[in-house]
Write a protein that holds these residues in place. Structure first.
Motif, mmCIF file in Angstrom:
data_model
loop_
_atom_site.group_PDB
_atom_site.id
_atom_site.type_symbol
_atom_site.label_atom_id
_atom_site.label_comp_id
_atom_site.label_asym_id
_atom_site.label_seq_id
_atom_site.Cartn_x
_atom_site.Cartn_y
_atom_site.Cartn_z
ATOM 1 N N GLU A 28 -16.496 -5.632 15.862
ATOM 2 C CA GLU A 28 -16.834 -5.923 17.274
ATOM 3 C C GLU A 28 -18.151 -5.258 17.650
ATOM 4 O OE1 GLU A 28 -13.600 -4.636 19.792
ATOM 5 O OE2 GLU A 28 -12.802 -6.667 19.907
ATOM 6 N N ALA A 29 -18.276 -3.970 17.245
ATOM 7 C CA ALA A 29 -19.452 -3.195 17.655
ATOM 8 C C ALA A 29 -20.721 -3.737 17.011
ATOM 9 C CB ALA A 29 -19.252 -1.721 17.287
ATOM 10 N N ARG A 30 -20.590 -4.167 15.757
ATOM 11 C CA ARG A 30 -21.795 -4.612 15.030
ATOM 12 C C ARG A 30 -22.136 -6.056 15.317
ATOM 13 N NH1 ARG A 30 -19.528 -3.081 10.104
ATOM 14 N NH2 ARG A 30 -19.461 -0.832 10.010
ATOM 15 N N GLY A 31 -21.099 -6.896 15.428
ATOM 16 C CA GLY A 31 -21.403 -8.336 15.457
ATOM 17 C C GLY A 31 -20.931 -9.074 16.695
ATOM 18 N N GLY A 32 -20.350 -8.337 17.668
ATOM 19 C CA GLY A 32 -19.906 -9.017 18.886
ATOM 20 C C GLY A 32 -18.397 -9.217 18.905
ATOM 21 N N ALA A 33 -17.797 -8.921 20.071
ATOM 22 C CA ALA A 33 -16.331 -8.967 20.180
ATOM 23 C C ALA A 33 -15.795 -10.398 20.125
ATOM 24 C CB ALA A 33 -15.896 -8.275 21.470
ATOM 25 N N TYR A 34 -16.481 -11.327 20.772
ATOM 26 C CA TYR A 34 -16.004 -12.714 20.750
ATOM 27 C C TYR A 34 -16.144 -13.297 19.337
ATOM 28 C CZ TYR A 34 -15.565 -13.061 25.854
ATOM 29 O OH TYR A 34 -15.172 -12.910 27.158
ATOM 30 N N GLU A 35 -17.227 -12.876 18.672
ATOM 31 C CA GLU A 35 -17.475 -13.381 17.318
ATOM 32 C C GLU A 35 -16.404 -12.837 16.353
ATOM 33 O OE1 GLU A 35 -19.624 -12.206 19.475
ATOM 34 O OE2 GLU A 35 -20.974 -13.908 19.779
ATOM 35 N N ALA A 36 -16.052 -11.553 16.529
ATOM 36 C CA ALA A 36 -14.994 -10.972 15.683
ATOM 37 C C ALA A 36 -13.672 -11.691 15.925
ATOM 38 C CB ALA A 36 -14.848 -9.474 15.977
ATOM 39 N N GLU A 37 -13.421 -11.987 17.188
ATOM 40 C CA GLU A 37 -12.172 -12.675 17.541
ATOM 41 C C GLU A 37 -12.102 -14.048 16.868
ATOM 42 O OE1 GLU A 37 -9.901 -12.826 21.685
ATOM 43 O OE2 GLU A 37 -11.759 -13.966 21.700
ATOM 44 N N GLN A 38 -13.252 -14.723 16.861
ATOM 45 C CA GLN A 38 -13.295 -16.048 16.235
ATOM 46 C C GLN A 38 -13.024 -15.936 14.732
ATOM 47 O OE1 GLN A 38 -17.079 -18.008 16.732
ATOM 48 N NE2 GLN A 38 -16.070 -19.713 17.765
ATOM 49 N N ARG A 39 -13.645 -14.907 14.109
ATOM 50 C CA ARG A 39 -13.461 -14.734 12.663
ATOM 51 C C ARG A 39 -11.998 -14.437 12.312
ATOM 52 N NH1 ARG A 39 -18.328 -12.423 12.471
ATOM 53 N NH2 ARG A 39 -17.497 -10.373 12.961
ATOM 54 N N HIS A 40 -11.296 -13.722 13.222
ATOM 55 C CA HIS A 40 -9.917 -13.309 12.930
ATOM 56 C C HIS A 40 -8.890 -14.144 13.707
ATOM 57 C CE1 HIS A 40 -10.937 -9.804 10.466
ATOM 58 N NE2 HIS A 40 -11.993 -9.694 11.253
ATOM 59 N N ALA A 41 -9.323 -15.352 14.112
ATOM 60 C CA ALA A 41 -8.435 -16.182 14.944
ATOM 61 C C ALA A 41 -7.114 -16.485 14.243
ATOM 62 C CB ALA A 41 -9.143 -17.476 15.325
ATOM 63 N N ASP A 42 -7.151 -16.614 12.918
ATOM 64 C CA ASP A 42 -5.902 -16.921 12.198
ATOM 65 C C ASP A 42 -4.845 -15.867 12.476
ATOM 66 O OD1 ASP A 42 -6.637 -19.245 11.144
ATOM 67 O OD2 ASP A 42 -6.876 -18.543 9.065
ATOM 68 N N THR A 43 -5.265 -14.590 12.434
ATOM 69 C CA THR A 43 -4.314 -13.502 12.693
ATOM 70 C C THR A 43 -3.999 -13.396 14.176
ATOM 71 O OG1 THR A 43 -5.185 -12.256 10.830
ATOM 72 C CG2 THR A 43 -3.947 -11.002 12.468
ATOM 73 N N LEU A 44 -5.061 -13.397 15.000
ATOM 74 C CA LEU A 44 -4.880 -13.102 16.425
ATOM 75 C C LEU A 44 -4.146 -14.224 17.162
ATOM 76 C CD1 LEU A 44 -8.424 -11.594 17.112
ATOM 77 C CD2 LEU A 44 -6.250 -10.344 17.111
#
Ligand SMILES: Cc1ncc(COP(=O)(O)O)c(C=O)c1O
Length: 374
Positions: A28-44
């Motif tokens: 989140e800190a390095r690449g953006g919180a929304y972007e991290a969420e998108q990358r981990h959407a399968d889990t989240l």
């Protein structure tokens, strides 16, 4: 590292959990919180509901996430369609937070709150339940294991008594998930709530509920957040799911959800036999010391052992044990007020080992306690 016998407060998070959380926060800190969420959407968006569903033996569609067990319980129970004259059953082991809500609902709807009696040893009186159940009972609330002592309530047997009747059946599994087998399907409950941080060893600020379809169908929620509802006209919206996620709000701490998912997966991979033998050893170590009194109702016990001493205060025992490298906690009578008031317990020491503790830990605890109570 202290010996951690406060799993009923918060268990120690396994490495997999801290890694899932710190790794996610770094993303989140390095690449953006929304972007991290998108990358981990399968889990989240999916995985965490499926793993929790597996752990609770409930369909993934029945799972909703919250930030505490109380939030999970109150988000559902406060929207139930009660009517004046409905009877609600609670047990003497009900958690104070839930009782506050029941008191509020009694005032709002004119409910009658009845406390299920106990038999002599502190077990719930199932014969009384069988004899008094009727269709004017709207909800039965049972903690699987209460906050202040280790009794395990017979949730499956109660489920069988209630099954033919119209009442909703709600289980507070805050202290049982992670230490005892918990199966929504076998219990036959409409609602089961818990917290991530206790015997499941997940992060703080996470809670969950399994909310069955029969209950969901009868709840009319005052609000749906935009992750499960769409504005379909300027003045109209539609809810786009019938799943339990209707009870959630969209915004949440994603790192905590990642940690919860890791904790549940860690739990599902366990092959140990649970904390039962450690609990028995802790209980025996306390019992043999003069002046101790166990607060230990019932015939089945989980890994929460509560006691008082006739001379040394619970607070002093906690502090002295902490100074000797052992974490225990204080059970406040006011948190389980109905039972603790009749048992005459205002404060007690609560010792809650878990499977990752060892018998050597119990020996260290026993030596330290002997020293404190000398
Ligand atoms: C039996 C029981 N129910 C509910 C709760 C409330 O959990 P939370 O603090 O996550 O709301 C607790 C907390 O200790 C508990 O022990």
């Amino acid at each position: 590292m202290p010996i951690h016998f406060n799993n009923a407060g918060a268990g120690l998070m396994p490495e997999a959990v801290t890694q899932a959380m710190t790794g996610y926060l770094a993303e989140e800190a390095r690449g953006g919180a929304y972007e991290a969420e998108q990358r981990h959407a399968d889990t989240l968006e999916h995985g965490v509901y499926e793993t929790l569903g597996r752990a609770l033996d409930a369909p993934a569609d029945d799972i909703a996430l919250f930030d505490s067990a109380t939030r999970a319980w109150s988000s559902v129970v406060s929207h139930l369609p009660f009517t004046s004259g409905d009877r609600v059953w609670v047990t003497p082991y009900e958690y104070a937070g839930n009782l506050i809500l029941w008191t509020e609902l009694r005032r709002r709807f004119g409910l009658t709150i009845e406390v299920v009696p106990l038999v002599a040893d502190g077990d719930l009186d199932l014969e009384w339940m069988s004899a008094h159940i009727g269709d004017d009972v709207a909800f039965v609330a049972v903690p699987h294991v209460p906050s202040g002592c280790g009794i395990v309530t017979p949730v499956e047997e109660i489920g069988k008594i209630l099954a033919p009747w119209r009442c909703f059946y709600g289980i507070d599994a805050c202290q049982s998930v992670g230490q005892l087998p918990v199966s929504v399907a076998s219990i036959g409950c409409d609602l089961l709530t818990g917290a991530g941080r206790k015997f499941l060893r997940g992060p703080r600020g996470t809670g969950f509920a399994a909310i069955g379809p029969r209950l969901r169908a009868q709840v009319s929620l005052p609000f749906h957040d935009l992750h499960i509802a769409d504005m379909v006209a300027d003045d109209d919206y539609e809810v786009n799911t019938s799943s339990a996620r209707r009870f959630e709000y969209a915004e949440r701490g994603s790192a905590g959800v990642m940690g919860l998912d890791a904790a549940v997966r860690h739990h599902l991979a366990r092959t140990d036999g649970g904390p039962g033998p450690l609990r028995d050893a802790v209980r025996a170590a306390i019992e043999e010391l003069p002046g101790t009194r166990l607060v230990d109702p019932g015939s089945r016990h989980a890994a929460i052992v509560t006691f008082t001493h006739d001379r040394v205060s619970p607070e002093r025992i906690r502090a002295e044990l902490r100074a000797r490298g052992v974490n225990v906690w204080i059970a406040q009578g006011s948190h389980t007020p109905l039972y603790m008031r009749t048992a005459g317990v205002e404060f007690a020491v609560r010792v809650s080992p878990h499977y990752y503790n060892s018998l050597a830990d119990v020996e260290t605890f026993a030596d330290a306690l002997r020293d404190v109570l000398r």
